[in-house]
Design a protein around this motif. Sequence first.
Motif, PDB file in Angstrom:
ATOM      1  N   LEU A 155       5.830 -14.321  -6.540  1.00 36.97           N
ATOM      2  CA  LEU A 155       5.341 -13.021  -7.163  1.00 36.97           C
ATOM      3  C   LEU A 155       4.012 -13.139  -7.980  1.00 36.97           C
ATOM      4  CD1 LEU A 155       9.442 -14.173  -8.382  1.00 36.97           C
ATOM      5  CD2 LEU A 155       8.956 -11.805  -7.795  1.00 36.97           C
ATOM      6  N   SER A 156       3.442 -14.230  -8.220  1.00 37.67           N
ATOM      7  CA  SER A 156       2.642 -14.452  -9.168  1.00 37.67           C
ATOM      8  C   SER A 156       1.240 -14.053  -8.119  1.00 37.67           C
ATOM      9  CB  SER A 156       1.932 -15.648  -9.770  1.00 37.67           C
ATOM     10  OG  SER A 156       1.257 -16.467  -8.621  1.00 37.67           O
ATOM     11  N   LYS A 157       1.609 -13.670  -6.918  1.00 41.25           N
ATOM     12  CA  LYS A 157      -0.086 -12.893  -5.895  1.00 41.25           C
ATOM     13  C   LYS A 157       0.273 -11.509  -5.720  1.00 41.25           C
ATOM     14  CE  LYS A 157      -0.487 -16.872  -3.541  1.00 41.25           C
ATOM     15  NZ  LYS A 157      -1.845 -17.190  -3.315  1.00 41.25           N
ATOM     16  N   MET A 158       1.642 -10.510  -6.187  1.00 43.60           N
ATOM     17  CA  MET A 158       2.026 -10.067  -6.708  1.00 43.60           C
ATOM     18  C   MET A 158       1.751  -8.206  -7.573  1.00 43.60           C
ATOM     19  SD  MET A 158       3.554  -9.591  -3.515  1.00 43.60           S
ATOM     20  CE  MET A 158       2.620 -11.289  -3.003  1.00 43.60           C
ATOM     21  N   LYS A 159       0.470  -8.080  -6.685  1.00 45.64           N
ATOM     22  CA  LYS A 159       0.546  -6.642  -8.217  1.00 45.64           C
ATOM     23  C   LYS A 159      -0.002  -5.917  -7.307  1.00 45.64           C
ATOM     24  CE  LYS A 159      -0.382 -10.138 -10.810  1.00 45.64           C
ATOM     25  NZ  LYS A 159       0.465 -10.953 -12.055  1.00 45.64           N
ATOM     26  N   HIS A 160       1.438  -4.662  -7.274  1.00 55.03           N
ATOM     27  CA  HIS A 160       1.439  -3.394  -6.931  1.00 55.03           C
ATOM     28  C   HIS A 160       3.245  -2.519  -7.751  1.00 55.03           C
ATOM     29  CE1 HIS A 160       2.275  -0.383  -3.720  1.00 55.03           C
ATOM     30  NE2 HIS A 160       0.706  -0.241  -3.357  1.00 55.03           N
TER      31      HIS A 160
ATOM     32  N   PHE B 174       6.113  -9.021 -11.966  1.00 51.88           N
ATOM     33  CA  PHE B 174       5.720 -10.608 -12.509  1.00 51.88           C
ATOM     34  C   PHE B 174       5.388 -11.048 -13.967  1.00 51.88           C
ATOM     35  CE2 PHE B 174       4.119 -14.259 -12.834  1.00 51.88           C
ATOM     36  CZ  PHE B 174       5.193 -15.520 -12.573  1.00 51.88           C
ATOM     37  N   PHE B 175       5.982 -11.729 -14.368  1.00 54.67           N
ATOM     38  CA  PHE B 175       5.114 -11.649 -15.980  1.00 54.67           C
ATOM     39  C   PHE B 175       5.137 -13.419 -15.479  1.00 54.67           C
ATOM     40  CE2 PHE B 175       7.597  -7.952 -16.932  1.00 54.67           C
ATOM     41  CZ  PHE B 175       6.610  -7.311 -16.988  1.00 54.67           C
ATOM     42  N   ARG B 176       5.498 -13.537 -16.034  1.00 57.38           N
ATOM     43  CA  ARG B 176       5.063 -15.582 -15.885  1.00 57.38           C
ATOM     44  C   ARG B 176       6.289 -15.824 -16.015  1.00 57.38           C
ATOM     45  NH1 ARG B 176       5.315 -16.063 -23.092  1.00 57.38           N
ATOM     46  NH2 ARG B 176       4.582 -18.410 -22.067  1.00 57.38           N
ATOM     47  N   SER B 177       6.390 -17.743 -16.323  1.00 63.99           N
ATOM     48  CA  SER B 177       7.240 -18.848 -15.844  1.00 63.99           C
ATOM     49  C   SER B 177       6.965 -19.771 -16.770  1.00 63.99           C
ATOM     50  CB  SER B 177       7.245 -19.110 -14.137  1.00 63.99           C
ATOM     51  OG  SER B 177       6.278 -19.569 -13.918  1.00 63.99           O
ATOM     52  N   PHE B 178       8.361 -20.994 -16.852  1.00 67.17           N
ATOM     53  CA  PHE B 178       8.543 -21.523 -17.667  1.00 67.17           C
ATOM     54  C   PHE B 178       8.639 -22.861 -16.958  1.00 67.17           C
ATOM     55  CE2 PHE B 178       9.044 -18.169 -20.234  1.00 67.17           C
ATOM     56  CZ  PHE B 178       8.193 -18.011 -21.233  1.00 67.17           C
ATOM     57  N   GLN B 179       7.697 -24.190 -16.515  1.00 63.45           N
ATOM     58  CA  GLN B 179       8.727 -25.391 -15.495  1.00 63.45           C
ATOM     59  C   GLN B 179       9.518 -25.999 -16.295  1.00 63.45           C
ATOM     60  OE1 GLN B 179       8.973 -25.369 -12.568  1.00 63.45           O
ATOM     61  NE2 GLN B 179       7.516 -23.822 -12.202  1.00 63.45           N
ATOM     62  N   GLY B 180       9.906 -27.244 -16.141  1.00 61.73           N
ATOM     63  CA  GLY B 180      11.454 -27.571 -16.749  1.00 61.73           C
ATOM     64  C   GLY B 180      12.491 -27.692 -15.702  1.00 61.73           C
TER      65      GLY B 180
ATOM     66  N   GLN C 283       7.386   4.551  -0.417  1.00 61.25           N
ATOM     67  CA  GLN C 283       7.185   4.104  -1.443  1.00 61.25           C
ATOM     68  C   GLN C 283       7.258   2.248  -1.167  1.00 61.25           C
ATOM     69  OE1 GLN C 283       8.814   4.734  -6.256  1.00 61.25           O
ATOM     70  NE2 GLN C 283       9.282   6.748  -4.846  1.00 61.25           N
ATOM     71  N   ILE C 284       8.834   2.506  -0.902  1.00 62.14           N
ATOM     72  CA  ILE C 284       9.316   0.917   0.422  1.00 62.14           C
ATOM     73  C   ILE C 284       8.728   0.582   0.898  1.00 62.14           C
ATOM     74  CG2 ILE C 284      10.908   0.252   1.850  1.00 62.14           C
ATOM     75  CD1 ILE C 284      12.966   2.162   0.605  1.00 62.14           C
ATOM     76  N   CYS C 285       6.873   1.838   2.189  1.00 59.76           N
ATOM     77  CA  CYS C 285       6.332   1.275   3.006  1.00 59.76           C
ATOM     78  C   CYS C 285       5.263   0.997   2.677  1.00 59.76           C
ATOM     79  CB  CYS C 285       5.996   2.815   3.457  1.00 59.76           C
ATOM     80  SG  CYS C 285       7.300   2.825   4.610  1.00 59.76           S
ATOM     81  N   LEU C 286       4.776   1.146   0.729  1.00 57.59           N
ATOM     82  CA  LEU C 286       3.639   0.536  -0.533  1.00 57.59           C
ATOM     83  C   LEU C 286       3.746  -0.223  -0.309  1.00 57.59           C
ATOM     84  CD1 LEU C 286       3.247   4.213  -1.876  1.00 57.59           C
ATOM     85  CD2 LEU C 286       1.506   3.070   0.600  1.00 57.59           C
ATOM     86  N   GLY C 287       4.944  -0.430  -0.815  1.00 57.67           N
ATOM     87  CA  GLY C 287       5.171  -1.998  -1.514  1.00 57.67           C
ATOM     88  C   GLY C 287       5.054  -2.861  -0.279  1.00 57.67           C
ATOM     89  N   LEU C 288       5.336  -2.845   1.155  1.00 54.27           N
ATOM     90  CA  LEU C 288       5.559  -3.502   2.131  1.00 54.27           C
ATOM     91  C   LEU C 288       4.720  -4.608   2.640  1.00 54.27           C
ATOM     92  CD1 LEU C 288       7.107  -5.952   3.572  1.00 54.27           C
ATOM     93  CD2 LEU C 288       7.940  -3.385   5.249  1.00 54.27           C
ATOM     94  N   LYS C 289       3.795  -2.982   2.793  1.00 54.23           N
ATOM     95  CA  LYS C 289       2.310  -2.783   3.745  1.00 54.23           C
ATOM     96  C   LYS C 289       1.103  -4.203   2.135  1.00 54.23           C
ATOM     97  CE  LYS C 289      -1.416  -0.416   4.061  1.00 54.23           C
ATOM     98  NZ  LYS C 289      -2.906  -1.972   3.730  1.00 54.23           N
ATOM     99  N   HIS C 290       1.764  -4.153   0.950  1.00 52.14           N
ATOM    100  CA  HIS C 290       1.097  -5.131   0.464  1.00 52.14           C
ATOM    101  C   HIS C 290       1.291  -6.600   0.036  1.00 52.14           C
ATOM    102  CE1 HIS C 290      -0.629  -6.151  -4.179  1.00 52.14           C
ATOM    103  NE2 HIS C 290       0.178  -7.065  -4.106  1.00 52.14           N
TER     104      HIS C 290
ATOM    105  N   ALA D 199      10.480   3.469  -6.691  1.00 53.85           N
ATOM    106  CA  ALA D 199      11.214   2.364  -5.921  1.00 53.85           C
ATOM    107  C   ALA D 199      10.066   1.222  -5.676  1.00 53.85           C
ATOM    108  CB  ALA D 199      11.924   2.984  -4.658  1.00 53.85           C
ATOM    109  N   LYS D 200      10.674   0.465  -6.294  1.00 51.68           N
ATOM    110  CA  LYS D 200      10.116  -1.539  -5.633  1.00 51.68           C
ATOM    111  C   LYS D 200      10.944  -1.945  -5.008  1.00 51.68           C
ATOM    112  CE  LYS D 200       8.238  -0.493 -11.216  1.00 51.68           C
ATOM    113  NZ  LYS D 200       6.427  -1.141 -10.672  1.00 51.68           N
TER     114      LYS D 200
END
Length: 267
Positions: free
Chosen positions: A57-62, A68-74, A111-118, A143-144
């Motif tokens: 998720l952290s790699k996906m910017k499209h 994805f914004f952030r995550s917390f562990q534990g 739009q789905i195609c463009l997201g999948l290409k990313h 669409a996302k």
Amino acid sequence: MNSYEIVRQIGEGAFGKAFLVRDKHGGGDGRCVVKHINLAKMSAREREASRKEVMLLSKMKHPNIVAFFRSFQGVLYIVMEYCDGGDLMKRINMQRGVPFTEEQVLDWFVQICLGLKHIHDRKILHRDIKTQNIFLTSGGMKAKLGDFGIARMLNNTMELARTCVGTPYYLSPEICESRPYNNKTDIWSLGCVLYELCTLRHPFEGSSLRQLVGKICRGRYNPVSSCYSYDLRLLLTQLFKVRASHGLLQEMRQLLIGWCLPDHILY
């Protein structure tokens, strides 16, 4: 989590829950989704899969991928974009048998195609593309792609994965026959989504898993209504080629280029 105010629970699975929350310090609407994942209930393999989802998720910017914004562990919390239009499956059910216009179908499909290409450009297979994992925003116009819980990072673009995963209605012939597969397995599932947008039903159905697998492996489905253009119906036949030849892939490229659609989906 003190920065977020829980609005309501919007989902629940075997290992956690999803909440609609409001960022107390965020500007504008401030709504987002928090996945609360209980790592204690998971095996070591499942915990690793959850951490991998965070990494992916952290790699996906499209614009056509759920942000994805952030995550917390534990106790694992994953904070991501809230899509106020719900998922595409719910949108299809809302039609109550009334077909979408071809313009709307193609708009979402592009739009789905463009997201999948990313995703594929980053050597990742989604492996669970279905209408439930495509989300809508902006009054249903945008669409996302979302839910990367079983996505897999590829070491290179032609590495072959063998694990049988995904939702049965969207499984590709490669998976059903335990054959190696790569990016093309996502493309088959993409074809299933396109067919569903045109017909409001799954392309391959059966009274048992065995019967369903048989239909998928033969690539047999009821034709799409002639109210849709010849080119759109042709695209579906190409997406559902069980063993596509290089020549057929070239034909599909030309068709997509003519529509100004991204031809990456043909590989």
